[in-house]
Design a protein around this motif. Structure first.
Motif, PDB file in Angstrom:
ATOM      1  N   THR A  52       0.785  -1.362  -0.027  1.00  0.00           N
ATOM      2  CA  THR A  52       0.079  -0.099  -0.090  1.00  0.00           C
ATOM      3  C   THR A  52       0.970   1.188  -0.024  1.00  0.00           C
ATOM      4  OG1 THR A  52      -1.909  -1.192   1.169  1.00  0.00           O
ATOM      5  CG2 THR A  52      -1.637   1.351   1.239  1.00  0.00           C
ATOM      6  N   ARG A  53       1.963   1.303   0.886  1.00  0.00           N
ATOM      7  CA  ARG A  53       2.917   2.490   0.974  1.00  0.00           C
ATOM      8  C   ARG A  53       3.486   2.617  -0.655  1.00  0.00           C
ATOM      9  NH1 ARG A  53       7.340   1.675   5.185  1.00  0.00           N
ATOM     10  NH2 ARG A  53       8.000   3.619   4.330  1.00  0.00           N
ATOM     11  N   MET A  54       3.946   1.466  -1.171  1.00  0.00           N
ATOM     12  CA  MET A  54       4.476   1.441  -2.404  1.00  0.00           C
ATOM     13  C   MET A  54       3.431   2.142  -3.553  1.00  0.00           C
ATOM     14  SD  MET A  54       6.723  -2.201  -2.557  1.00  0.00           S
ATOM     15  CE  MET A  54       7.221  -1.584  -4.261  1.00  0.00           C
ATOM     16  N   GLN A  55       2.335   1.569  -3.466  1.00  0.00           N
ATOM     17  CA  GLN A  55       1.045   2.306  -4.376  1.00  0.00           C
ATOM     18  C   GLN A  55       0.925   3.376  -4.217  1.00  0.00           C
ATOM     19  OE1 GLN A  55      -2.028  -0.617  -3.481  1.00  0.00           O
ATOM     20  NE2 GLN A  55      -1.051  -2.331  -4.704  1.00  0.00           N
ATOM     21  N   GLN A  56       0.808   4.103  -3.101  1.00  0.00           N
ATOM     22  CA  GLN A  56       0.588   5.411  -2.848  1.00  0.00           C
ATOM     23  C   GLN A  56       1.479   6.089  -3.256  1.00  0.00           C
ATOM     24  OE1 GLN A  56      -2.521   6.831  -1.335  1.00  0.00           O
ATOM     25  NE2 GLN A  56      -1.368   8.403  -2.412  1.00  0.00           N
ATOM     26  N   ALA A  57       3.056   5.727  -3.067  1.00  0.00           N
ATOM     27  CA  ALA A  57       4.327   6.553  -3.535  1.00  0.00           C
ATOM     28  C   ALA A  57       4.073   6.810  -4.758  1.00  0.00           C
ATOM     29  CB  ALA A  57       5.364   6.032  -2.869  1.00  0.00           C
ATOM     30  N   CYS A  58       3.867   5.688  -5.604  1.00  0.00           N
ATOM     31  CA  CYS A  58       3.661   5.841  -7.070  1.00  0.00           C
ATOM     32  C   CYS A  58       2.689   6.619  -7.635  1.00  0.00           C
ATOM     33  CB  CYS A  58       3.558   4.506  -7.542  1.00  0.00           C
ATOM     34  SG  CYS A  58       5.166   3.219  -7.526  1.00  0.00           S
ATOM     35  N   MET A  59       1.579   6.496  -6.973  1.00  0.00           N
ATOM     36  CA  MET A  59       0.379   7.376  -7.314  1.00  0.00           C
ATOM     37  C   MET A  59       0.907   8.934  -7.027  1.00  0.00           C
ATOM     38  SD  MET A  59      -2.971   5.575  -5.814  1.00  0.00           S
ATOM     39  CE  MET A  59      -3.885   6.761  -5.944  1.00  0.00           C
ATOM     40  N   ASP A  60       1.649   9.074  -6.097  1.00  0.00           N
ATOM     41  CA  ASP A  60       1.799  10.561  -5.705  1.00  0.00           C
ATOM     42  C   ASP A  60       2.813  11.386  -6.769  1.00  0.00           C
ATOM     43  OD1 ASP A  60       0.417  10.348  -3.386  1.00  0.00           O
ATOM     44  OD2 ASP A  60       2.050  10.303  -2.153  1.00  0.00           O
ATOM     45  N   CYS A  61       3.571  10.439  -7.459  1.00  0.00           N
ATOM     46  CA  CYS A  61       4.440  10.850  -8.534  1.00  0.00           C
ATOM     47  C   CYS A  61       4.133  10.549 -10.005  1.00  0.00           C
ATOM     48  CB  CYS A  61       6.127  10.472  -8.191  1.00  0.00           C
ATOM     49  SG  CYS A  61       6.272   8.840  -7.909  1.00  0.00           S
ATOM     50  N   ASP A  62       3.103  10.032 -10.097  1.00  0.00           N
ATOM     51  CA  ASP A  62       2.363   9.500 -11.251  1.00  0.00           C
ATOM     52  C   ASP A  62       3.190   8.502 -12.144  1.00  0.00           C
ATOM     53  OD1 ASP A  62       0.463   9.843 -13.447  1.00  0.00           O
ATOM     54  OD2 ASP A  62       1.438  11.160 -14.710  1.00  0.00           O
ATOM     55  N   ARG A  63       3.450   7.545 -11.053  1.00  0.00           N
ATOM     56  CA  ARG A  63       4.205   6.382 -11.743  1.00  0.00           C
ATOM     57  C   ARG A  63       3.527   5.086 -11.560  1.00  0.00           C
ATOM     58  NH1 ARG A  63      10.237   5.205  -9.516  1.00  0.00           N
ATOM     59  NH2 ARG A  63      10.352   4.034 -11.453  1.00  0.00           N
ATOM     60  N   SER A  64       3.620   4.211 -12.416  1.00  0.00           N
ATOM     61  CA  SER A  64       2.929   2.963 -12.230  1.00  0.00           C
ATOM     62  C   SER A  64       3.837   2.064 -11.162  1.00  0.00           C
ATOM     63  CB  SER A  64       3.049   2.065 -13.773  1.00  0.00           C
ATOM     64  OG  SER A  64       2.598   0.744 -13.505  1.00  0.00           O
ATOM     65  N   VAL A  65       2.966   1.393 -10.559  1.00  0.00           N
ATOM     66  CA  VAL A  65       3.615   0.437  -9.456  1.00  0.00           C
ATOM     67  C   VAL A  65       4.180  -0.622 -10.081  1.00  0.00           C
ATOM     68  CG1 VAL A  65       1.519  -1.118  -9.255  1.00  0.00           C
ATOM     69  CG2 VAL A  65       3.020  -0.627  -7.283  1.00  0.00           C
ATOM     70  N   GLU A  66       4.047  -0.874 -11.299  1.00  0.00           N
ATOM     71  CA  GLU A  66       4.811  -1.881 -12.045  1.00  0.00           C
ATOM     72  C   GLU A  66       6.317  -1.684 -12.211  1.00  0.00           C
ATOM     73  OE1 GLU A  66       3.492  -4.892 -12.427  1.00  0.00           O
ATOM     74  OE2 GLU A  66       1.472  -4.114 -11.582  1.00  0.00           O
ATOM     75  N   GLU A  67       6.446  -0.277 -12.025  1.00  0.00           N
ATOM     76  CA  GLU A  67       7.904   0.483 -12.387  1.00  0.00           C
ATOM     77  C   GLU A  67       8.789  -0.164 -11.193  1.00  0.00           C
ATOM     78  OE1 GLU A  67       7.815   4.259 -13.782  1.00  0.00           O
ATOM     79  OE2 GLU A  67       6.396   3.920 -15.058  1.00  0.00           O
ATOM     80  N   VAL A  68       8.312  -0.391  -9.918  1.00  0.00           N
ATOM     81  CA  VAL A  68       9.212  -0.568  -9.024  1.00  0.00           C
ATOM     82  C   VAL A  68       9.031  -1.938  -8.288  1.00  0.00           C
ATOM     83  CG1 VAL A  68       9.544   0.652  -6.573  1.00  0.00           C
ATOM     84  CG2 VAL A  68       8.440   1.977  -8.260  1.00  0.00           C
ATOM     85  N   ARG A  69      10.151  -2.581  -7.983  1.00  0.00           N
ATOM     86  CA  ARG A  69      10.180  -3.792  -7.823  1.00  0.00           C
ATOM     87  C   ARG A  69      10.601  -3.976  -6.263  1.00  0.00           C
ATOM     88  NH1 ARG A  69      13.493  -8.784  -8.389  1.00  0.00           N
ATOM     89  NH2 ARG A  69      15.121  -7.493  -9.599  1.00  0.00           N
ATOM     90  N   LEU A  70       9.913  -4.732  -5.290  1.00  0.00           N
ATOM     91  CA  LEU A  70      10.456  -5.009  -3.998  1.00  0.00           C
ATOM     92  C   LEU A  70      11.378  -6.072  -4.070  1.00  0.00           C
ATOM     93  CD1 LEU A  70       9.918  -4.865  -0.898  1.00  0.00           C
ATOM     94  CD2 LEU A  70       8.036  -6.367  -1.087  1.00  0.00           C
TER      95      LEU A  70
END
Length: 235
Positions: free
Chosen positions: A16-34
């Motif tokens: 959820t934190r990752m999704q929110q961070a991506c939304m805040d900077c207009d990035r797709s969550v698929e662009e960031v891997r854990l």
């Protein structure tokens, strides 16, 4: 060791934190891997990840990782801790990627060992983009030279850059500047050398939102998933 149920709760909060961070900077969550960091935790922590479809974990210490590797299959191991040149032979053939290539000497040691084994290795160049005397990594002004050296080693596959931000809990701007420096450096090196550097490994539990905003493609998270570091070596 935390329970499987607690791990799942932590994982959902982290996603959820990752999704929110991506939304805040207009990035797709698929662009960031854990990348879960299982340092100091028993092999059960790796099993938790595997059961949730996470097939790569990060380890800081070579010997600890090798002990776990003998107990579980189906996982790619990434070394995210400082690698001493005298432990290169213990890494070759056991790790999918080394994120902490931080000296020309280490590159040459890896190249020699890989050549002897007929193998290649994916790497990231560690850059001290926060100018922190407590951190390993190439200084910003040496990164171009380091990339040239790495590209000349035919057994090394350079996939991008990695950094660890200075620890300053009182000023988030310190980490953000570190991340911005690395992202800018990556763009400059890619254009100058004509190579793709798709991976930007930066950001951990406390600073992942800033890292994502600055372009991170991979965050390395331990405590947010598994709690505070366990004492002692994994059994």
């Amino acid at each position: 060791m935390i329970s499987s149920e607690k791990f799942l709760q932590n994982l959902e909060v982290l996603k959820t934190r990752m999704q929110q961070a991506c939304m805040d900077c207009d990035r797709s969550v698929e662009e960031v891997r854990l990348l879960p960091v299982t340092k100091n935790w028993p092999v059960e922590a790796v099993r938790y990840c595997l059961r949730e479809g996470i097939r790569s974990v990060g380890e800081n210490r070579v010997q600890e990782a090798r002990q776990k590797q003998d107990l579980i299959e189906g996982i790619e191991w990434e070394l995210i801790g400082h690698l001493q040149s005298n432990k290169v032979n213990q890494v070759v053939g056991r790790f999918a990627r080394v994120q902490t290539v931080d000296s020309v000497k280490l590159m040459r040691k890896l190249q020699g060992s890989l050549q002897r084994e007929g193998l290649s290795l994916r790497i990231l160049l560690q850059v001290n983009s926060g100018n922190d005397p407590a951190k390993h990594g190439f200084m910003m002004e040496d990164a171009s030279m380091a990339l040239d050296e790495a590209l000349s080693c035919d057994c090394l596959v350079v996939e991008g850059l990695m950094t660890i931000a200075p620890h300053d809990p009182g000023d988030a701007r310190v980490a953000r500047e570190c991340f911005l420096n690395l992202a800018q450096l990556s763009r400059e090196l890619s254009a100058k050398k004509g190579v793709e550097l798709p991976e930007l490994s930066m950001g951990m539990s406390d600073d992942l939102a800033d890292a994502i905003a600055c372009g991170s493609t991979m965050i390395r998270v331990g405590s947010a998933l598994f709690g505070d570091r366990a004492e002692g070596n994994a059994k």
